[in-house]
Design an enzyme around this catalytic site. Structure first.
Site, short mmCIF file in Angstrom:
data_model
loop_
_atom_site.label_atom_id
_atom_site.label_comp_id
_atom_site.label_asym_id
_atom_site.label_seq_id
_atom_site.Cartn_x
_atom_site.Cartn_y
_atom_site.Cartn_z
N GLU A 181 1.49 -5.79 0.54
CA GLU A 181 2.78 -6.17 -0.03
C GLU A 181 3.32 -7.42 0.64
O GLU A 181 3.25 -7.51 1.85
CB GLU A 181 3.82 -5.05 0.11
CG GLU A 181 5.02 -5.33 -0.79
CD GLU A 181 6.13 -4.28 -0.68
OE1 GLU A 181 6.69 -3.92 -1.70
OE2 GLU A 181 6.42 -3.85 0.43
N ALA A 271 6.24 -0.87 9.09
CA ALA A 271 5.36 0.09 8.45
C ALA A 271 5.14 -0.31 7.01
O ALA A 271 5.82 -1.20 6.50
CB ALA A 271 5.98 1.49 8.50
N MET A 272 4.20 0.34 6.35
CA MET A 272 3.90 0.02 4.97
C MET A 272 3.55 1.30 4.23
O MET A 272 2.71 2.06 4.68
CB MET A 272 2.73 -0.97 4.93
CG MET A 272 2.26 -1.30 3.53
SD MET A 272 3.56 -2.13 2.61
CE MET A 272 3.36 -1.33 1.04
N GLU A 273 4.19 1.48 3.06
CA GLU A 273 4.15 2.78 2.40
C GLU A 273 2.97 2.98 1.45
O GLU A 273 3.13 3.65 0.43
CB GLU A 273 5.45 3.00 1.65
CG GLU A 273 5.69 2.07 0.44
CD GLU A 273 6.42 0.78 0.78
OE1 GLU A 273 6.45 0.40 1.97
OE2 GLU A 273 6.96 0.15 -0.13
N ASN A 274 1.81 2.43 1.71
CA ASN A 274 0.66 2.65 0.83
C ASN A 274 0.64 4.10 0.37
O ASN A 274 0.75 5.01 1.19
CB ASN A 274 -0.64 2.34 1.57
CG ASN A 274 -0.63 0.99 2.21
OD1 ASN A 274 -0.53 -0.01 1.51
ND2 ASN A 274 -0.66 0.95 3.52
N HIS A 306 11.89 6.47 5.97
CA HIS A 306 11.86 5.32 5.07
C HIS A 306 10.56 5.28 4.26
O HIS A 306 10.58 5.19 3.04
CB HIS A 306 12.00 4.05 5.94
CG HIS A 306 12.02 2.77 5.19
ND1 HIS A 306 13.18 2.05 5.02
CD2 HIS A 306 11.05 2.07 4.56
CE1 HIS A 306 12.92 0.96 4.31
NE2 HIS A 306 11.63 0.94 4.02
N GLU A 307 9.44 5.40 4.95
CA GLU A 307 8.15 5.29 4.26
C GLU A 307 7.93 6.44 3.29
O GLU A 307 7.37 6.26 2.21
CB GLU A 307 7.00 5.23 5.27
CG GLU A 307 7.05 4.05 6.22
CD GLU A 307 7.31 2.73 5.54
OE1 GLU A 307 6.69 2.47 4.49
OE2 GLU A 307 8.15 1.95 6.03
N HIS A 310 9.70 5.98 0.07
CA HIS A 310 8.99 5.03 -0.80
C HIS A 310 7.91 5.70 -1.65
O HIS A 310 7.45 5.12 -2.62
CB HIS A 310 8.27 3.98 0.04
CG HIS A 310 9.11 2.79 0.39
ND1 HIS A 310 9.92 2.15 -0.51
CD2 HIS A 310 9.25 2.12 1.56
CE1 HIS A 310 10.51 1.12 0.08
NE2 HIS A 310 10.13 1.09 1.34
N GLU A 329 13.61 -1.11 -1.55
CA GLU A 329 14.00 -1.21 -0.14
C GLU A 329 15.41 -0.72 0.15
O GLU A 329 15.66 -0.10 1.17
CB GLU A 329 13.81 -2.65 0.35
CG GLU A 329 12.36 -3.12 0.30
CD GLU A 329 11.41 -2.21 1.06
OE1 GLU A 329 11.86 -1.32 1.80
OE2 GLU A 329 10.19 -2.39 0.89
ZN LIG Z 1 10.55 -0.21 2.82
#
Ligand SMILES: [Zn+2]
Ligand SMILES: *[C@@H]1O[C@H](CO)[C@@H](O)[C@H](O)[C@H]1NC(C)=O
Ligand SMILES: *[C@@H]1O[C@H](CO)[C@@H](O)[C@H](O)[C@H]1NC(C)=O
Ligand SMILES: *[C@@H]1O[C@H](CO)[C@@H](O)[C@H](O)[C@H]1NC(C)=O
Ligand SMILES: *[C@@H]1O[C@H](CO)[C@@H](O)[C@H](O)[C@H]1NC(C)=O
Ligand SMILES: *[C@@H]1O[C@H](CO)[C@@H](O)[C@H](O)[C@H]1NC(C)=O
Ligand SMILES: *[C@@H]1O[C@H](CO)[C@@H](O)[C@H](O)[C@H]1NC(C)=O
Length: 904
Positions: A181, A271-274, A306-307, A310, A329
């Protein structure tokens, strides 16, 4: 810190992963205007727009990817099932830095359309490739696009990139991870890399026998490098509890059979919500009870909250295009607080207000932007991941929730999620979902229910009249800035007005009127009075209005608990009454009301000559008088709020070498807050609130060289060194202890040595912060060099290191010179628009506060390329610098006199 993120997929530690998931992609116009763009081979490229054509739609990707962790390259093949909506010979899709070995188009039966090798045109400026099919692809038919490709694993933090970690034995090992992303999936495979082109994926990964394989499991699992497994227990428990909360709150079960959380040693954002495989920076996931502080624990919990949010907001429902990234977001940021409040009440997430205060800081500058803003190219898209999308988005949702009631809000977002699941949504879709009411049966039937006849009962309740929610919310999402509500009380009448709150431009400035023109918000006003049992509500939709109170009152406080996104300015008498109320009995107001009064007063200080409807002004001494009650304040939110302002003024004038005021302010703070400071223990006892207060207060006291603080810290540091780092320090104060220890040569050297061998990122970040607090500029230079080298100090930590050095009074010029000198290298590591480069710019520039420095900053950014000067963040940073200049000009003298009076 923002938590930039994504929605695309898979992380690959080392893997065998077979997973169906959603992806992204989109386009706006359907005609294919071939422009004058030339492909790399000199032939005309058939498509001239940044966004892809919308007449080829991907349905399913079959991806095989083969990373080689020895050669540090990867190769792969992808077969993409596509629907063709218009006749064409061309397929245009994204690809960046990939070598395409073969391209073929197959028909529905997977037969080749041509026996020739198809030519592939590349247009790097738009990160696109085009494949020519000699046979026309016919509208309504299904085809397969088959491509083979390869590339080196990328350096940096985007696409399919390499990461390394050290084992305890000192061996360096490699892993490969992805971060897609917003626009980097195209670096890992050729694809339709836009949010609206969601599609299913089947992924296979080829790996060597010594590597770990992950596959779908009906479990939550946490992965980290082996040495850090013991630090994953807390995250596992938190993920289980939060996931369960979301399933109930959203009334939609988590749709995938598994959810993995992975700590990646090199990771640029939080972090990243894959979907099904969320990736984290180690400090955002790992928790070591012996080392991590109460704040660290809170951070880990918030990021997981948060993740996981998502997985619904972002993955299940995706915004149609990046202009509405706040739908991902803003929601995820807001749900952090909603979920923690419900699941972890003991963590006391009572600092949600700080999120809004941060947003207001940005939004009161002209360089702010509307929540929904234009973003077309990858740099603009990256810049959308900012405090406006995250924090202002969350604050607007908070205001809306209070407006609609919790139940109204929750049922509205359930409707939204059901209506748009596995698909894409826009701003207005959310408002539509929120105003349509829904019956219990509709829910149980799994319907999203759209009844056009029922208006919202909840909104009725708020203002007693029909509300156009879409119109109201558009004033918050399509218009930048924040309103200032002015209040004048006369008997039982309240004269209220609204204007745009601007920090730099004052009403006597020629541009004032044009900056106000056209700005109008629909503001859900709330207030309490000395005589009211409940808050009173009124929707202000005009520039000014008159409200009538039921009876004469002693005081009025608007914006109850600061649930609304606006600043309030009272008339002289109004401020006097509230100041007096705080002084005699501050518990008559909630802690949130107290914090918001302090915040509003200090915001108004910046614009000292404010002449709104009320025509009065609020100078620094008025705000300082207001916080005069803080001695008796026991809640940490207002206390830290007031202390924070004093501390930030201190930091500003310290860097300007205004010796008398700096000295007096320090003396004043230490005298005034002495009881609070002396009360702190050097332990981990108490509630989370107590612990966070202790962390802040002792850090400040030692920074100000308060002798009892220094003495205790020194003693703890020495015993820690004597034990060769084996005694555990109280976690909340360990950073302060290290900072004091770092002030001499041997302490500094010892901390640097420990930094090199520590196996805990949380601990390392405390060491680094201490190292960067040294008053020796040679040591600071050395740190910056190490950060640039990327071995001892990982590149991912360079932006925060630069900031730490810049905020140090002996480091701000050093950091700025470093940024100028290494600009090109920095931009290579942290691409334009990325979170990293933005924190570097803001972190250094906003330390300045003189016109000479402003000029120097402007000259530098003009001297680099055009593209750089168009970065929004540069305007934000320079405007913040101007704000500092203004603050000093308007308030320094007042502050000087006020302090002299208090200290004599
Ligand atoms: Zn986010
Ligand atoms: C593609 O097809 C749609 C509807 O079938 C039509 O409206 C549109 O004009 C076509 N576009 C082109 C470029 O032919
Ligand atoms: C993706 O797969 C799911 C489940 O197999 C199916 O319901 C859905 O229609 C598919 N989506 C697309 C775009 O093919
Ligand atoms: C990686 O490449 C090396 C050298 O070409 C080769 O020996 C090894 O088998 C490859 N590993 C994998 C997992 O393909
Ligand atoms: C304020 O921002 C707008 C763009 O949003 C710009 O056109 C205008 O020139 C700015 N005005 C001032 C005074 O900075
Ligand atoms: C202070 O305010 C609280 C809450 O309104 C009230 O209960 C209390 O009696 C007040 N105390 C004094 C001394 O006025
Ligand atoms: C101190 O601890 C480090 C590991 O942090 C170790 O390498 C070193 O040998 C220890 N020194 C002594 C004197 O025990």
């Amino acid at each position: 810190v923002a938590i930039p993120k994504t929605f695309i997929m898979h992380l690959l530690l080392v893997i065998l992963l077979f997973l169906e998931s959603q992806f992204c992609v989109q386009s706006s116009d359907s005609n294919s205007p071939a422009g004058d763009n030339l492909a790399t081979n000199g032939l005309p490229f058939p498509w001239s727009k940044v966004r892809l054509p919308n007449y080829i739609v991907p349905v399913h990707y079959h991806l095989l990817i083969h990373p080689n962790l020895t050669t540090l390259k990867f190769s792969g093949s992808v077969k993409i099932e596509i629907d063709v909506k218009n006749n064409t010979n061309w397929v245009v899709l994204h690809s960046k830095n990939l070598k395409i070995f073969t391209a073929t188009v197959l028909d529905e039966n997977e037969a080749h359309l041509s026996d020739k090798v198809l030519s592939v045109l590349e247009y790097p400026a738009h990160e696109q490739i085009a494949i020519f099919s000699p046979k026309i692809l016919t509208s309504g038919e299904k085809y397969f696009l088959y491509l083979e490709f390869g590339a080196p694993l990328s350096d940096g933090f985007y696409g399919f990139y390499k990461s390394t970690y050290k084992t305890k034995a000192g061996e360096t090992r490699v892993l490969a991870s992805t971060h897609f992303e917003p626009t980097s999936a195209r670096m890992a495979l050729p694809c339709f890399d836009e949010p609206i082109f969601k599609a299913n994926y089947t992924v296979r990964i080829r790996r060597g026998p010594s590597h770990i394989a992950l596959s779908n499991m009906p479990l939550i699992s946490i992965y980290a490098v082996p040495e850090k497994w013991h630090q994953t227990h807390y995250a596992l428990e938190a993920a289980l509890r939060l996931l369960e909360f979301y399933e109930q709150y959203f009334n939609i079960l988590y749709p995938l059979p598994k959810m993995d959380l992975i700590a990646i040693p090199d990771f640029q954002s939080g972090a990243m919500e894959n979907w099904g495989l969320t990736t984290y920076r180690e400090t955002s996931l790992l928790y070591d009870p012996d080392i991590s502080s109460a704040s660290d624990k809170l951070w880990v919990t918030l990021v997981i909250g948060h993740e996981l949010a998502h997985q619904w907001f972002g993955n299940l429902v995706t915004m149609e295009w990046w202009n509405d990234i706040w739908l991902n977001e803003g929601f995820a940021r807001y749900m952090e607080f909603v979920s923690l409040e419900a699941v972890y009440p003991e963590l006391k997430v009572d600092h949600f207000l700080d999120t809004c205060f941060g947003a207001i800081g940005r939004d009161s500058l002209n360089s702010s932007r509307p929540i929904s803003s234009l973003a077309e190219n990858p740099t603009q898209i990256k810049e959308m991941f900012d405090t406006v999308s995250y924090d202002k988005g969350a604050c607007i949702l908070h205001m809306l929730r209070n407006f609609l009631t919790n139940e109204g809000f929750q049922s509205g977002i359930i409707r939204y999620l059901r209506r748009f699941r596995y698909s894409n949504a826009r701003n207005e879709d959310l408002w539509d979902s929120l105003i349509k009411t829904c019956s219990e049966e509709d829910f149980t039937a799994g319907e999203y229910c759209y009844s056009s006849t029922q208006a919202t009962k909840n909104a009725y309740r708020f203002a007693g009249e029909h509300i156009d929610l879409k119109k109201m919310m558009s004033t918050w999402t399509l218009q930048k800035g924040i309103p200032l509500v002015t209040v004048r009380r006369q008997g039982r009448r309240l004269y209220v007005g609204q204007e745009r709150f601007l920090k730099i431009v004052l009403p006597n400035d020629p541009s004032w009127n044009s900056l106000q023109e056209g700005y109008l918000w629909h503001i859900p006003l709330t207030y309490k009075t000395s005589h009211s049992e409940h808050e009173v509500k009124h929707l202000l939709t005009t520039k000014s209005d008159v409200l009538t109170l039921d009876e004469e009152v002693d005081w009025v406080k608007l914006n109850t608990d600061m649930n609304g996104y606006y600043i309030v300015h009272y008339d002289e008498e109004g401020w006097n009454c509230l100041t007096e109320l705080l002084r005699v009995n501050h518990t008559a107001l909630s802690f949130k009301d107290r914090a918001s009064l302090i915040h509003n007063a200090f915001q108004l200080v910046t614009i000292s000559q404010l002449t709104g409807k009320t025509g009065n002004s609020i100078l620094a001494n008025r705000a300082l008088d207001l916080i005069g009650y803080l001695k008796s304040e026991t809640h940490n939110v207002p206390l830290l709020q007031g202390l924070g302002y004093l501390q930030s003024f201190y930091k500003l004038i310290e860097k300007r070498h205004i010796a008398d005021v700096t000295h007096n302010l320090k003396t004043y703070i230490l005298q005034y807050f002495r009881d609070v400071i002396d009360k702190q223990t050097w332990s981990d006892d108490g509630t989370v609130s107590d612990r966070r207060l202790r962390e802040e207060v002792l850090s400040l006291a030692c920074d100000f060289n308060y002798p009892p603080c220094l003495e205790k810290a020194k003693q703890l540091f020495n015993s820690w060194v004597d034990s060769n780092g084996t005694v555990s320090l109280p976690t909340d104060v360990s950073e302060t202890v290290y900072m004091v220890g770092a002030q001499d040569d041997s302490g500094w050297a010892y901390l640097l040595e420990k930094y090199g061998v520590s196996m805990c990122e949380t601990e390392k970040s405390k060491f680094l912060s201490a190292l960067a607090s040294s008053k020796d500029s040679k040591k600071l230079s050395r740190l910056l060099q190490l950060g640039m080298g990327g071995t001892v100090i990982k590149t991912q930590n360079l932006p925060s290191l630069i900031y730490m050095v810049a905020r140090n009074p002996v480091g701000h010029f050093l950091a700025w010179d470093f940024v100028k000198k290494h600009w090109n290298e920095l931009v290579e590591k942290f691409p334009l628009g990325s979170f990293g480069i933005r924190s570097i710019i803001v972190g250094t520039v906003t330390q300045f506060s003189s016109t000479e420095e402003l000029r120097e900053v402007e000259v530098f950014f003009k001297s680099i390329t055009e593209q750089v000067s168009q970065l929004r963040v540069i305007q934000v940073a320079t405007e913040n610098l101007e704000k500092n200049i203004m603050w000093l000009k308007r308030n320094l003298e007042t502050m000087r006199t006020w302090l002299q009076q208090r200290l004599n």
